[in-house]
Structure formats: C-alpha cells, structure tokens
Design a protein around this motif. Structure first.
Motif, mmCIF file in Angstrom:
data_model
loop_
_atom_site.group_PDB
_atom_site.id
_atom_site.type_symbol
_atom_site.label_atom_id
_atom_site.label_comp_id
_atom_site.label_asym_id
_atom_site.label_seq_id
_atom_site.Cartn_x
_atom_site.Cartn_y
_atom_site.Cartn_z
ATOM 1 N N PHE A 40 -27.515 -30.260 39.368
ATOM 2 C CA PHE A 40 -26.706 -29.701 38.291
ATOM 3 C C PHE A 40 -27.514 -28.704 37.462
ATOM 4 O O PHE A 40 -27.015 -27.648 37.077
ATOM 5 C CB PHE A 40 -26.185 -30.824 37.396
ATOM 6 C CG PHE A 40 -25.364 -30.322 36.238
ATOM 7 C CD1 PHE A 40 -24.140 -29.718 36.457
ATOM 8 C CD2 PHE A 40 -25.818 -30.450 34.935
ATOM 9 C CE1 PHE A 40 -23.378 -29.244 35.398
ATOM 10 C CE2 PHE A 40 -25.068 -29.985 33.871
ATOM 11 C CZ PHE A 40 -23.846 -29.387 34.108
ATOM 12 N N ARG A 41 -28.760 -29.029 37.186
ATOM 13 C CA ARG A 41 -29.595 -28.101 36.433
ATOM 14 C C ARG A 41 -29.771 -26.787 37.198
ATOM 15 O O ARG A 41 -29.720 -25.706 36.615
ATOM 16 C CB ARG A 41 -30.960 -28.740 36.171
ATOM 17 C CG ARG A 41 -31.943 -27.824 35.467
ATOM 18 C CD ARG A 41 -33.258 -28.533 35.222
ATOM 19 N NE ARG A 41 -34.323 -27.599 34.939
ATOM 20 C CZ ARG A 41 -35.614 -27.926 34.872
ATOM 21 N NH1 ARG A 41 -35.967 -29.187 35.075
ATOM 22 N NH2 ARG A 41 -36.533 -27.034 34.603
ATOM 23 N N GLY A 42 -29.955 -26.883 38.506
ATOM 24 C CA GLY A 42 -30.089 -25.674 39.304
ATOM 25 C C GLY A 42 -28.833 -24.825 39.264
ATOM 26 O O GLY A 42 -28.890 -23.604 39.144
ATOM 27 N N GLU A 43 -27.670 -25.477 39.365
ATOM 28 C CA GLU A 43 -26.409 -24.742 39.304
ATOM 29 C C GLU A 43 -26.229 -24.092 37.936
ATOM 30 O O GLU A 43 -25.760 -22.955 37.832
ATOM 31 C CB GLU A 43 -25.245 -25.682 39.612
ATOM 32 C CG GLU A 43 -25.193 -26.133 41.066
ATOM 33 C CD GLU A 43 -24.007 -27.045 41.338
ATOM 34 O OE1 GLU A 43 -23.186 -27.232 40.421
ATOM 35 O OE2 GLU A 43 -23.903 -27.564 42.458
ATOM 36 N N ALA A 44 -26.585 -24.807 36.877
ATOM 37 C CA ALA A 44 -26.435 -24.274 35.526
ATOM 38 C C ALA A 44 -27.347 -23.073 35.313
ATOM 39 O O ALA A 44 -26.944 -22.069 34.709
ATOM 40 C CB ALA A 44 -26.729 -25.362 34.487
ATOM 41 N N GLU A 45 -28.568 -23.151 35.811
ATOM 42 C CA GLU A 45 -29.494 -22.037 35.629
ATOM 43 C C GLU A 45 -29.096 -20.841 36.493
ATOM 44 O O GLU A 45 -29.275 -19.692 36.091
ATOM 45 C CB GLU A 45 -30.920 -22.493 35.934
ATOM 46 C CG GLU A 45 -31.451 -23.465 34.899
ATOM 47 C CD GLU A 45 -32.928 -23.741 35.059
ATOM 48 O OE1 GLU A 45 -33.528 -23.274 36.058
ATOM 49 O OE2 GLU A 45 -33.479 -24.440 34.200
ATOM 50 N N HIS A 46 -28.543 -21.120 37.661
ATOM 51 C CA HIS A 46 -28.051 -20.039 38.502
ATOM 52 C C HIS A 46 -26.907 -19.320 37.806
ATOM 53 O O HIS A 46 -26.821 -18.087 37.814
ATOM 54 C CB HIS A 46 -27.588 -20.595 39.850
ATOM 55 C CG HIS A 46 -27.068 -19.556 40.786
ATOM 56 N ND1 HIS A 46 -25.725 -19.263 40.899
ATOM 57 C CD2 HIS A 46 -27.694 -18.740 41.659
ATOM 58 C CE1 HIS A 46 -25.552 -18.307 41.787
ATOM 59 N NE2 HIS A 46 -26.736 -17.978 42.266
ATOM 60 N N PHE A 47 -26.022 -20.071 37.163
ATOM 61 C CA PHE A 47 -24.914 -19.466 36.428
ATOM 62 C C PHE A 47 -25.448 -18.629 35.266
ATOM 63 O O PHE A 47 -24.984 -17.512 35.016
ATOM 64 C CB PHE A 47 -23.982 -20.562 35.907
ATOM 65 C CG PHE A 47 -22.839 -20.048 35.075
ATOM 66 C CD1 PHE A 47 -21.744 -19.449 35.672
ATOM 67 C CD2 PHE A 47 -22.869 -20.160 33.694
ATOM 68 C CE1 PHE A 47 -20.691 -18.972 34.914
ATOM 69 C CE2 PHE A 47 -21.821 -19.691 32.927
ATOM 70 C CZ PHE A 47 -20.731 -19.089 33.540
ATOM 71 N N ALA A 48 -26.452 -19.153 34.536
ATOM 72 C CA ALA A 48 -27.034 -18.405 33.423
ATOM 73 C C ALA A 48 -27.688 -17.115 33.906
ATOM 74 O O ALA A 48 -27.616 -16.081 33.230
ATOM 75 C CB ALA A 48 -28.052 -19.280 32.691
ATOM 76 N N LEU A 49 -28.318 -17.152 35.079
ATOM 77 C CA LEU A 49 -28.924 -15.953 35.644
ATOM 78 C C LEU A 49 -27.863 -14.908 35.940
ATOM 79 O O LEU A 49 -28.041 -13.718 35.662
ATOM 80 C CB LEU A 49 -29.693 -16.303 36.918
ATOM 81 C CG LEU A 49 -30.274 -15.123 37.701
ATOM 82 C CD1 LEU A 49 -31.281 -14.368 36.849
ATOM 83 C CD2 LEU A 49 -30.911 -15.596 38.996
ATOM 84 N N ARG A 50 -26.736 -15.342 36.490
ATOM 85 C CA ARG A 50 -25.650 -14.406 36.774
ATOM 86 C C ARG A 50 -25.115 -13.789 35.481
ATOM 87 O O ARG A 50 -24.819 -12.594 35.422
ATOM 88 C CB ARG A 50 -24.533 -15.127 37.535
ATOM 89 C CG ARG A 50 -24.935 -15.508 38.948
ATOM 90 C CD ARG A 50 -23.944 -16.470 39.568
ATOM 91 N NE ARG A 50 -22.669 -15.834 39.877
ATOM 92 C CZ ARG A 50 -22.410 -15.141 40.985
ATOM 93 N NH1 ARG A 50 -23.360 -14.987 41.878
ATOM 94 N NH2 ARG A 50 -21.236 -14.608 41.203
ATOM 95 N N MET A 51 -25.004 -14.581 34.427
ATOM 96 C CA MET A 51 -24.549 -14.060 33.144
ATOM 97 C C MET A 51 -25.536 -13.023 32.615
ATOM 98 O O MET A 51 -25.140 -11.991 32.073
ATOM 99 C CB MET A 51 -24.400 -15.186 32.125
ATOM 100 C CG MET A 51 -23.329 -16.216 32.437
ATOM 101 S SD MET A 51 -21.672 -15.514 32.632
ATOM 102 C CE MET A 51 -21.569 -15.414 34.434
ATOM 103 N N ARG A 52 -26.822 -13.301 32.762
ATOM 104 C CA ARG A 52 -27.828 -12.361 32.289
ATOM 105 C C ARG A 52 -27.757 -11.047 33.064
ATOM 106 O O ARG A 52 -27.858 -9.964 32.487
ATOM 107 C CB ARG A 52 -29.229 -12.972 32.442
ATOM 108 C CG ARG A 52 -30.323 -12.175 31.735
ATOM 109 C CD ARG A 52 -31.694 -12.599 32.202
ATOM 110 N NE ARG A 52 -31.997 -12.047 33.510
ATOM 111 C CZ ARG A 52 -33.110 -12.323 34.192
ATOM 112 N NH1 ARG A 52 -33.976 -13.173 33.707
ATOM 113 N NH2 ARG A 52 -33.335 -11.780 35.359
ATOM 114 N N GLU A 53 -27.571 -11.138 34.379
ATOM 115 C CA GLU A 53 -27.508 -9.918 35.185
ATOM 116 C C GLU A 53 -26.258 -9.106 34.864
ATOM 117 O O GLU A 53 -26.289 -7.869 34.855
ATOM 118 C CB GLU A 53 -27.567 -10.280 36.663
ATOM 119 C CG GLU A 53 -28.929 -10.806 37.082
ATOM 120 C CD GLU A 53 -28.977 -11.215 38.537
ATOM 121 O OE1 GLU A 53 -30.089 -11.197 39.115
ATOM 122 O OE2 GLU A 53 -27.927 -11.554 39.112
#
Length: 465
Positions: free
Chosen positions: A159-172
């Motif tokens: 879940f942490r990995g999925e959440a951080e992946h989502f945050a990375l997409r938001m940043r990009e």
C-alpha cells in the motif's frame, strides 16, 4: 492550521511562441516567428465537451507536437524554437496573462495528456532547483526534461508503494502544469518558504518566512508595529525547521503599483493563507492566488482558505485505498521516493499508555509472519474469536509498508498454531475484531521482543510505594 504540504514539484519552463496570432492570444507579443514542425499537432479533446473548452484546446494545441518512436507515442510540449522565444519574451519583461478558465483548462488538460502519452518532453528548462524540497534535486538550465508516465500496474505491491507511486504521478503532472503556465503566464513567480513548526499536534503552529524574488514577509512584518499581527510561537515545544520551494501567481495582473507591489501583494496573501488569518491589518486581498507545489491549490481572497485543484475527480479514482489483501502484507518495494528497506516497528498500547518497544530489521518479520495469502484467507473465511475492548492492552506492529498488525498482549485468544490478530491500515486502523490469522510463532516473537521494554517502562514510571 494547514498541515505540511506533501510537497513536491520538479518544475520547468521556457520561452516564446512562434505564430503571431497564437502568441497574441496568450499575451501581447507583436512579433512574427516562423512555424516549426516537429510532427503532427494534436487534438485530444472529447467530442462532448463544451464549445469554450474546444476553443481552448485548439488555442493551446499549437504547442503540442507528437511523434512516434519504437512504438511509443511521444509528446513534446513546445518546440525548441517556441520554448526559446517564450523564455526570451519573459526575460525581456513582456507581460502576458491567462484567464482563470484557461488556467483551469491547462490543469485538467495536463493531467489528461499525462495519461495519454508514453513520454512527455519539456524542452529548454530555463531554471534550476524547481523541485520542492521534499524530493530534492533540480534541473540544469537549458536542458530538456523527459517524463515517462508509468502505469499503475507498475507500482510497488504494498500500500505504501502504491501511495508513493500515486504521489509521484501527481508531482509529474504538476511539473507539466507549471511548465506550461511558466511559458504562458508572466505572473507566475517562484516562492521560497522557511519556518519553524511545533512538533506537538495540539499546538501545530507555523511561523513562515515567505520570499517572492527578494520580497520577504519578514521584511514586511519588520516595518509594521501593530503587535496584533505577530504570530505566536510555542518556544517550549522543540521546533522543527521547514523549507520548501513552489510557484504562485495572482489571477489578476495586480500590477497597478508595479512589479514590487505585485510581489508584495503575493507575499502577504501567501502568509495570510499559511497562518489561516489576515495577519496584515492594512491588507485586503483583491484576487485569488494559485500555488503550485506538492498540490495545486487556490487561496480565496476573503477567507484565505485553500482549495485543492488537483487531483481531479478522475484522478482521485486512481488513488490507492487501503484494503485487506495479501500484497499489503509483504515487504515494501522501493520506489523513486525511497531506497530504504522496510523496518517494522513494535508499539505497546494500554489505556492511555503508548510505548515504543523495538524495530524488526532484515527479514525477521516476513520470515515469521507466514504466508500473506493464508493470513487474508483466515480472516475472510474465518469467524472472530474476540475483540480488543476499549483500554485493553495490545501490541501494534507497523509493517512500514502502509499496513499494521494488532496483537492482544495476552495469549487468551490464541490457538495452538495460529494467534489472534487484526490487520488494519497503518494510518488509521483502530482496535476491533480478532481472527486466528497469523502464526503463533510470529505472535510469540513480537511478545517476547516487546516484553522487556514494556516491563522496564512500566516499572520505571510506577510511583514508589
């Protein structure tokens, strides 16, 4: 009080347009430039959108150039000539502004483009250190940035990995938004924010220093004698230093008093928005401010309240939501945000007591926990054997991956080979029903490790008889 911004933003942009008519539409440029063809211009607006959006899509699509390479669809936002021209236009001090509706269109359109193409190229990034401090790094002036959106399926399983992946997409996506706004709206300004924050949740007060290209809130505050504007700071609460970079603009030009007045108004509005109050007795905000950092937010001029403009409703649907599944009981997979391995923590709870006991390094946790699928199946197909009542003592094992395991402090509910436990989200799970779901070996290990810490703490704090 506003929570710390989950910051993030590698922002980029550069310089002038090509066609006189198109440039006139975004600003006041009167010079003609030769067209530049790097592939086909694109139009990806759905057929059922309002006519005004179709017009904006047509207006801004002149900067979108699509090519294909090795089966990949590559979008270049602004040709090198367009970017160079727009950058020179900005450097010369020429003003060109977008309307609020155009900005909202570019925000939504940038998210859509990000989901559409395999690569997005931002040429001639004209500035350094445009990434929010939460992620570090920066870009060298004059270099291009290539964004390669990764599908959700490529995210780490936890879940942490999925959440951080989502945050990375938001940043990009925010990178793309800021890049486009930088070249199409001369009002966008870089902001630096520094401050001290209390580490006590009940007194989370924040004292920021906000600087917009040399105009600082500290400089403005120093000239004011009205004590009512001072922000109280709890000096006895072990403050933490904070620092971030982001971008902001006033929706209206706001330059009747010149560039310095524009920047001062921006600083004052940002400070008022940060402390959730009008701290300047003589300041009345006239226009909405937009900020672009870890989030895209707008600050209302009357209340100074923030409203998030990203993620959009469509993107919120892709945000991970914690659920009980086997992959959330596995070791955290590293991502672009962190390379550190997971380090589960053991806590003890009893009534109002909360004690940190120890950490589990290496693969100890996963070795004894058992098969994640079996743990989930035991809960889904099993029946509760008890419940953690209010104030009842239990251990909480935070797996450092977005999931936690709650274990009763006693063996009362345990079986011969399985122990009673509850699996919850690490950021909000509360005690509830217990299931025979984890291995007895795992439960015994946790209790054995934590016991001396709990005994030491309780004996040390117990009043002398």
């Amino acid at each position: 009080m506003k929570k710390f911004i989950i910051m993030a933003v590698s922002l980029l942009l550069t310089a002038l347009l090509a066609l006189a008519g198109c440039m006139y539409a975004i600003g006041e440029n009167k010079a003609e430039s030769k067209p530049y063809d790097m592939g086909s211009d694109i139009s990806v607006t759905p057929e059922d959108v309002p006519e005004a959006q179709k017009e904006m899509e047509k207006k801004f699509s002149v900067y979108n150039h699509v090519t294909e390479e090795n089966g990949k669809k590559i979008l270049t936002l602004f040709s090198e000539e367009q970017a160079e021209e727009q950058w020179m236009k900005r450097r010369s001090g020429e003003e060109f502004r977008l309307t609020y509706d155009e900005i909202l269109f570019l925000i939504g359109d940038s998210a859509r483009l990000y989901e559409t193409y395999d690569e997005i190229v931002l040429p001639n990034v004209p500035f350094e250190h445009i990434v929010s401090s939460g992620f570090g790094g920066g870009l060298l002036a004059g270099l291009a940035k290539t964004i390669q959106p990764s599908p959700k399926e490529a995210a780490a399983l936890t879940f942490r990995g999925e959440a951080e992946h989502f945050a990375l997409r938001m940043r990009e996506i925010t990178d793309i938004i800021v890049y486009r706004l930088f070249m199409l709206d001369s009002g966008l300004r870089p902001v630096q924010e520094q401050g001290l924050a209390s580490n006590r949740e009940e007194e989370m007060q924040y004292v920021p220093k906000i600087t917009v290209e040399g105009v600082s809130s500290y400089d403005i505050l120093a000239a004011v004698t009205d004590e009512s504007i001072c922000v109280d700071y709890p000096y006895d609460s072990l403050p933490a230093y904070t620092y971030s970079n982001y971008w902001a603009l006033l929706l209206d030009d706001g330059r009747n008093g010149g560039e310095d007045a524009y920047r001062q108004a921006l600083v004052k509005h940002l400070l008022c928005g940060e402390v959730s109050a009008n701290v300047f007795a003589d300041f009345e905000a006239e226009y909405t401010v937009l900020t672009f950092g870890g989030l895209v937010e707008q600050i209302a001029p009357d209340t100074f309240q923030r409203t998030c403009l990203l993620p959009t409703a469509e993107m919120e649907e892709t945000a991970p939501v914690w659920e009980l599944k086997a992959s959330y009981l596995t070791a955290y997979q590293t991502s672009a945000f962190s390379s550190a391995p997971p380090v589960p923590d053991i806590f003890f709870f009893s009534g109002e007591e909360k004690i940190f006991c120890s950490r589990l390094y290496g693969d100890t946790c996963w070795k004894y926990l058992g098969d994640p699928e079996a743990v989930v199946n035991a809960i889904v197909g099993g029946k509760p054997v008890g419940i953690l009542g209010e104030g009842e003592a239990f251990y909480r094992v935070d797996l450092d991956n977005g999931t936690a395991i709650l274990l009763p402090a006693t063996e009362e509910y345990d079986g011969d080979t399985l122990a009673a436990a509850q699996i919850v989200a690490a950021d909000g799970g509360v005690p509830g029903e217990l299931y025979l779901c984890v291995s007895k070996e795992f439960a015994d290990l946790i209790r054995r490790i934590a016991k001396p810490y709990v005994e030491y703490y309780l004996s040390d704090t117990k009043p002398a008889e």
